[in-house]
Design a protein around this motif. Structure first.
Motif, PDB file in Angstrom:
ATOM      1  N   UNK A 183       1.020  -1.260  -0.055  1.00 19.44           N
ATOM      2  CA  UNK A 183      -0.237  -0.157   0.456  1.00 19.44           C
ATOM      3  C   UNK A 183       1.111   1.593  -0.106  1.00 19.44           C
ATOM      4  N   UNK A 184       1.682   0.947   0.542  1.00 20.18           N
ATOM      5  CA  UNK A 184       2.656   2.143   1.117  1.00 20.18           C
ATOM      6  C   UNK A 184       3.543   2.565  -0.234  1.00 20.18           C
ATOM      7  N   UNK A 185       3.806   1.263  -1.216  1.00 17.52           N
ATOM      8  CA  UNK A 185       4.632   1.961  -2.203  1.00 17.52           C
ATOM      9  C   UNK A 185       3.407   2.576  -2.950  1.00 17.52           C
ATOM     10  N   UNK A 186       2.456   1.810  -3.322  1.00 19.68           N
ATOM     11  CA  UNK A 186       1.089   2.414  -4.140  1.00 19.68           C
ATOM     12  C   UNK A 186       1.046   3.654  -4.228  1.00 19.68           C
ATOM     13  N   UNK A 187       1.204   4.037  -2.818  1.00 20.88           N
ATOM     14  CA  UNK A 187       0.559   5.103  -2.736  1.00 20.88           C
ATOM     15  C   UNK A 187       1.414   6.568  -3.057  1.00 20.88           C
ATOM     16  N   UNK A 188       3.274   5.923  -2.933  1.00 25.17           N
ATOM     17  CA  UNK A 188       4.040   6.352  -3.033  1.00 25.17           C
ATOM     18  C   UNK A 188       4.397   6.256  -5.117  1.00 25.17           C
ATOM     19  N   UNK A 189       3.780   5.394  -5.252  1.00 25.73           N
ATOM     20  CA  UNK A 189       3.517   5.629  -6.978  1.00 25.73           C
ATOM     21  C   UNK A 189       2.030   6.802  -7.516  1.00 25.73           C
ATOM     22  N   UNK A 210      -5.345   8.329   0.147  1.00 24.38           N
ATOM     23  CA  UNK A 210      -5.973   6.688   1.042  1.00 24.38           C
ATOM     24  C   UNK A 210      -5.219   6.070   0.730  1.00 24.38           C
ATOM     25  N   UNK A 211      -4.242   5.437   0.017  1.00 24.88           N
ATOM     26  CA  UNK A 211      -3.188   4.272  -0.204  1.00 24.88           C
ATOM     27  C   UNK A 211      -2.678   4.393   1.221  1.00 24.88           C
ATOM     28  N   UNK A 212      -2.125   5.798   1.749  1.00 24.69           N
ATOM     29  CA  UNK A 212      -1.486   6.054   2.328  1.00 24.69           C
ATOM     30  C   UNK A 212      -2.042   5.692   3.490  1.00 24.69           C
ATOM     31  N   UNK A 213      -2.722   6.721   3.584  1.00 23.59           N
ATOM     32  CA  UNK A 213      -3.901   6.456   4.725  1.00 23.59           C
ATOM     33  C   UNK A 213      -4.319   4.534   5.232  1.00 23.59           C
ATOM     34  N   UNK A 214      -4.482   4.427   4.260  1.00 22.67           N
ATOM     35  CA  UNK A 214      -4.024   2.898   4.609  1.00 22.67           C
ATOM     36  C   UNK A 214      -3.357   1.864   5.217  1.00 22.67           C
TER      37      UNK A 214
END
Length: 319
Positions: free
Chosen positions: A49-55, A67-71
Motif C-alpha cells: 500500500x505504501x509503495x502504491x501510494x508513492x507511485x 487513501x493508499x497511504x492512510x490504509x
C-alpha cells in the motif's frame, strides 16, 4: 526542475516562493521514478500500500495517494510497526504539502518526527526536520520554520541544508544578523552552496555592504539555468551594490534586467526605490516603493512593513 509542490494548485498561501535551499520532487526521501501506470495485483500488505501510494503521488494522483497511504498507516499500526507508521506519516505529509494543505502536512510531519525519534532513527528524523521546516517556510511561518531548523541542527549540527534554510527563514523574518551567522556556517561546510551565497549576497547588498555583496553575487553570475525570480534577485542586488560603488551605468543595467525578468517582483521594486533615493529622485522612489508594497509577488511581511514605514515617511498618500 520545479518541485511538484510548486506546480500544483494550492489551498494555502500562494505568495511564498518554493523554499530555495531544498528542492526535491519527493520530500523526505527519494522514491523510484514512475512515468506510467503499472499493472499489478491489488496492494494488500502495508508495504504494498505504501509503495502504491508513492507511485500515485509521483503520478500526481493525490486522492489515491492519500487513501493508499492512510490504509498503509492503519496496517502498520495494527502490527505495531512503529517505523513503518512513521515512514508513511512522512509520505502523508508530502502528499498534503503537494495539495497545499499546510496544516495537515505540518501535523503529519510532526507526528512522523516524534515516532522516528522514539524508534531512534535520527537519520530519518533529520530528513523530516527539513521537510517540516520547508513546509512552514512555504506557508509563510518563518519564525516557526527557524525554530524547527534549530531543533534539527541538534541532530545534524553541520547539515548545510538546515543551516542555509535557517539563514533564509531568519532573513525573511527580519533577523538579518542572525541569518548571516548561519549562512556563514553553511558556507563553511559547503563553500559552493549557491542558495547560501545568494542569500548572504542579498543581505549584504540590502545592508549597504556592496563589496561583501559582490564577493558572493559575482560567484553566481555564470549560471543561467536558475529560476527567473532568483536571477532577478541576483541582478537587483548586484545593481544596488554597483551603484553604491559608483558604477552607476552597470548597476542601472542590472536593475533594468531584473525588471524585465520578473516585472512585478516586490524585491526588485524595493531595490529600484533605493537606487532612486540614492540619486535624490524621491518621486520615482515613492512610485517604486508603492509598487513594492502592492505587488502580487510581495515581500515577506517583515520586509514589507519596513517598506511601508519608509513610504509613509516619504508620502502622506494612503498605502
Amino acid at each position: 526542475m520545479d518541485s511538484i509542490a510548486e506546480s500544483s494548485g494550492t489551498r494555502g498561501p500562494t505568495n511564498i516562493e518554493f523554499a530555495p535551499w531544498y528542492e526535491l520532487s519527493m520530500p523526505y526521501r527519494d522514491v523510484a521514478p514512475s512515468t506510467e501506470q503499472h499493472r499489478e495485483d491489488v496492494p494488500r500488505t502495508s508495504d504494498q500500500l505504501r509503495t502504491a501510494a508513492e507511485r500515485a503521488y509521483c503520478l500526481g494522483d493525490l486522492t489515491s495517494a492519500r487513501e493508499l497511504a492512510a490504509a498503509a498507516g492503519i496496517g502498520y499500526r495494527e502490527v505495531n510497526d512503529e517505523w513503518g507508521a512513521a515512514d508513511v506519516l512522512a509520505l502523508r505529509g508530502a502528499i498534503a504539502r503537494c495539495a497545499g494543505d499546510w496544516s495537515a502536512a505540518v501535523g503529519h510531519y510532526r507526528e512522523a518526527l516524534s515516532m522516528f525519534t522514539i524508534v531512534d532513527d535520527l537519520s530519518s528524523a533529520a530528513r523530516v526536520y527539513r521537510s517540516l521546516a520547508e513546509t512552514l517556510f512555504m506557508a509563510g511561518d518563518f519564525d516557526e520554520a527557524a525554530e524547527v531548523m534549530y531543533e534539527g541542527l541538534t541532530v545534524l549540527p553541520d547539515d548545510p541544508i538546515l543551516l542555509s534554510g535557517l539563514g533564509y527563514s531568519l532573513w525573511y523574518a527580519g533577523h538579518e544578523a542572525d541569518a548571516l551567522a548561519h549562512l556563514n556556517r553553511a558556507l563553511a561546510v559547503d563553500p559552493d552552496n549557491r542558495a547560501a551565497l545568494l542569500a548572504r549576497g542579498q543581505i549584504h547588498a540590502d545592508l549597504g555592504r556592496p563589496r561583501l555583496a559582490l564577493a558572493d553575487l559575482d560567484r553566481l553570475r555564470a549560471r543561467v539555468d536558475d529560476e527567473a525570480h532568483r536571477r532577478a534577485d541576483l541582478k537587483s542586488a548586484r545593481g544596488i551594490s554597483l551603484i553604491a560603488l559608483g558604477r552607476t551605468a552597470e548597476g542601472e543595467a542590472e536593475l533594468a534586467d531584473a525588471l524585465l525578468l520578473v516585472p512585478h517582483r516586490a524585491r526588485t521594486q524595493r531595490r529600484v526605490a533605493e537606487a532612486r533615493l540614492r540619486e535624490g529622485d524621491t518621486e520615482r522612489a515613492r512610485i517604486a516603493l508603492h509598487a513594492a508594497v502592492t505587488s502580487p509577488q510581495p515581500l515577506p511581511s517583515a520586509h514589507a512593513d519596513r517598506a511601508r514605514r519608509l513610504l509613509r515617511r516619504m508620502s502622506s498618500a494612503p498605502v
